[in-house]
Design a protein around this motif. Structure first.
Motif, PDB file in Angstrom:
ATOM      1  N   GLN A 348       0.813  -1.223   0.000  1.00  0.00           N
ATOM      2  CA  GLN A 348       0.000   0.000   0.000  1.00  0.00           C
ATOM      3  C   GLN A 348       0.845   1.272   0.000  1.00  0.00           C
ATOM      4  OE1 GLN A 348      -2.560  -1.188   3.489  1.00  0.00           O
ATOM      5  NE2 GLN A 348      -4.175  -0.475   2.126  1.00  0.00           N
ATOM      6  N   CYS A 349       1.860   1.302  -0.808  1.00  0.00           N
ATOM      7  CA  CYS A 349       2.724   2.476  -0.881  1.00  0.00           C
ATOM      8  C   CYS A 349       2.409   3.359  -2.091  1.00  0.00           C
ATOM      9  CB  CYS A 349       4.194   2.049  -0.928  1.00  0.00           C
ATOM     10  SG  CYS A 349       4.812   1.369   0.626  1.00  0.00           S
ATOM     11  N   GLY A 350       1.392   3.012  -2.860  1.00  0.00           N
ATOM     12  CA  GLY A 350       1.081   3.787  -4.062  1.00  0.00           C
ATOM     13  C   GLY A 350       2.133   3.632  -5.140  1.00  0.00           C
ATOM     14  N   ILE A 351       2.869   2.528  -5.096  1.00  0.00           N
ATOM     15  CA  ILE A 351       3.931   2.287  -6.077  1.00  0.00           C
ATOM     16  C   ILE A 351       3.311   1.931  -7.424  1.00  0.00           C
ATOM     17  CG2 ILE A 351       5.821   0.724  -6.691  1.00  0.00           C
ATOM     18  CD1 ILE A 351       6.509   0.557  -3.747  1.00  0.00           C
ATOM     19  N   MET A 352       3.801   2.557  -8.465  1.00  0.00           N
ATOM     20  CA  MET A 352       3.356   2.279  -9.824  1.00  0.00           C
ATOM     21  C   MET A 352       4.528   1.738 -10.635  1.00  0.00           C
ATOM     22  SD  MET A 352       0.825   5.569 -10.231  1.00  0.00           S
ATOM     23  CE  MET A 352      -0.186   4.821 -11.516  1.00  0.00           C
ATOM     24  N   ASP A 353       4.262   1.422 -11.906  1.00  0.00           N
ATOM     25  CA  ASP A 353       5.264   0.735 -12.725  1.00  0.00           C
ATOM     26  C   ASP A 353       6.614   1.438 -12.743  1.00  0.00           C
ATOM     27  OD1 ASP A 353       3.246  -1.020 -13.234  1.00  0.00           O
ATOM     28  OD2 ASP A 353       3.299  -0.825 -15.420  1.00  0.00           O
TER      29      ASP A 353
END
Length: 469
Positions: A348-353
């Motif tokens: 749930q860190c908002g990590i994207m590609d």
């Protein structure tokens, strides 16, 4: 066979089962229960018999007295406890003040004596939620154990001369979640404070759910603390004068010379001032958890530059939004800990590609890594393909938790089972192509239950899907 050493008034009541308990200690506990209940029908008789009871009868008798609130028996048993450790916390689902008072009254009698009684071996009162195996073994409710284990809790045999009493160690885990402590803890703290010379209070795990000025100076006094959890400490609305309490708390870390594991959960005061705390760490940490907090780029820079995180074995940044952080910060942090890191949580860190791709080179250098979780992030099949290939060379990695690929969802965010099955098939082909046995978990929820046993010994590649589908 009668026990001739017993006083005559005890022989009739206890002679039968004292000789029989030893013979049937590993049998179903019916006879043992009868022996214990027979004693406790008369507390005065039970107390008088303590000097002559076989050692294996002490734990079941203590449990029955504890649950039956036989306070006088408990008070006497503490003074004759034939084991080094009394794991009282393993019996207390809810702390009970009356029982604690009886125990401490017995300890007072013990501590007032110059020489330790002949049978008593007690050195540690353990109030932590541990010791259940001890009680199960001695009550006969666990697996059978060898007779040699009868001596396990007892210290080395000492000469039958008088033994001088040393300081008693009291182990406890503290959980402070309000402005006042409950009656149990208040009574215990007062009792310890009045007996500083003869009591060593040992707290290796402290959880504080409120940020109050009164706790700041006390924190630094716990110099032997090894594990600390601070949670739900929101001071974002405090006035400037009250914000000084943050400085008071962080400065106490200067005195925590044995701190190994630090967990900061929902500690909103960290935003923009993480460096204040990091500067006060005095030795390298084993585990650092900063979860569900707001951190700035400056905080992440200070974190990656902190010398006392260079030996981390565990790092948990779950719930820390990294969506808008500078792309080089997280890779720099992972490079800092790559040599020793064994567990990494980025849920749930908002990590994207793009952000995940930036950390892949650093991640592939974490050769000690055995657990990796990145659930609750929005990732594509393409980046998951790259991630699996970058981590395939990590020799110890055996537990991997990933989110369901974004291609599995509709434009409205609804999970499509057909698409999920297709993604699963593609991931399976990727893993087979990598050429080594491997197991991964895919979860549609960051809190998905994992009820499959993790193993790195599978002969074939496997993918488990967990969570609400």
């Amino acid at each position: 066979m009668r026990c001739s050493c017993l006083p005559s008034f005890l022989q009739v009541s206890t002679g039968f089962f004292l000789s029989r308990v030893r013979m049937s200690i590993w049998n179903p506990p019916r006879l043992l229960d009868q022996a214990v209940l027979s004693l406790l029908r008369d507390e005065a008789l039970a107390i008088s018999a303590l000097e002559y009871l076989p050692i294996e009868l002490f734990p079941p008798l203590f449990m029955e007295a504890f649950y039956g609130s036989c306070r006088e028996t408990l008070k006497a048993m503490v003074q004759a406890w034939p084991f080094v450790r009394l794991p009282l916390g393993g019996l207390m689902e809810m702390p009970h003040l009356g029982t604690l008072q009886a125990m401490l009254d017995g300890l007072d009698v013990l501590l007032s004596q110059k020489d330790q009684p002949r049978r008593c071996k007690l050195q540690v009162l353990d109030l932590r939620n541990t010791g259940q195996d001890f009680w199960r073994m001695w009550s006969g409710s666990s697996v059978q154990v060898s007779s040699s284990s009868l001596e396990e809790p007892v210290a080395k045999k000492r000469p039958r001369t008088h033994q001088t009493l040393g300081p008693l160690e009291v182990f406890i885990e503290l959980h402070i979640n309000g402005r006042t402590m409950d009656g149990f803890l208040t009574y215990l703290m007062r009792w310890v404070e009045e007996r500083k010379a003869s009591i060593h209070l040992c707290c290796k795990k402290l959880k504080i759910e409120s940020i109050l000025a009164v706790f700041a100076p006390l924190l630094g006094q716990m110099s032997n603390m090894q594990r600390l959890l601070l949670s739900h400490t929101d001071i974002s609305t405090l006035e400037d004068q009250e914000e000084q309490h943050v400085v008071q708390i962080t400065s106490q870390f200067l005195r925590l010379h044995y701190l190994q594991d630090l967990f900061l959960e929902s500690a909103f005061f960290l935003e923009g001032c993480l460096d204040q705390m990091l500067r006060c760490l005095t030795n390298p940490l084993d585990t650092l958890g900063i979860t569900h907090c707001l951190l700035t780029n400056s905080d992440l820079i200070h974190l990656s530059q902190c010398p006392n995180i260079s030996q981390l074995k565990g790092l948990d940044l779950s719930g820390v939004t990294l969506t808008y952080s500078s792309p080089e910060l997280l890779p720099g942090l992972l490079e800092k800990v790559a040599a020793t890191l064994q567990e990494l949580y980025l849920d749930q860190c908002g990590i994207m590609d793009s952000q995940l791709e930036a950390i892949l080179p650093a991640l592939s250098h974490c050769f000690q890594l055995n657990f990796f979780s990145i659930r609750g992030n929005f990732l594509s099949m393409a980046i998951m393909d790259k991630m699996l290939r970058h981590t395939s060379a990590l020799p110890s990695l055996c537990q991997e938790l990933y989110p369901v690929p974004q291609e599995s969802f509709s434009s409205l965010g609804i999970l499509q089972m057909g698409r999920l099955a297709q993604c699963r098939a593609e991931l399976l082909e990727i893993l087979k192509d990598l050429g080594r046995p491997r197991t991964i978990w895919i979860s549609s929820s960051p809190f998905g239950c994992i009820d499959q046993k993790l193993s790195s010994e599978h002969l074939e590649t496997e993918i488990y899907i967990t969570g609400t589908l």
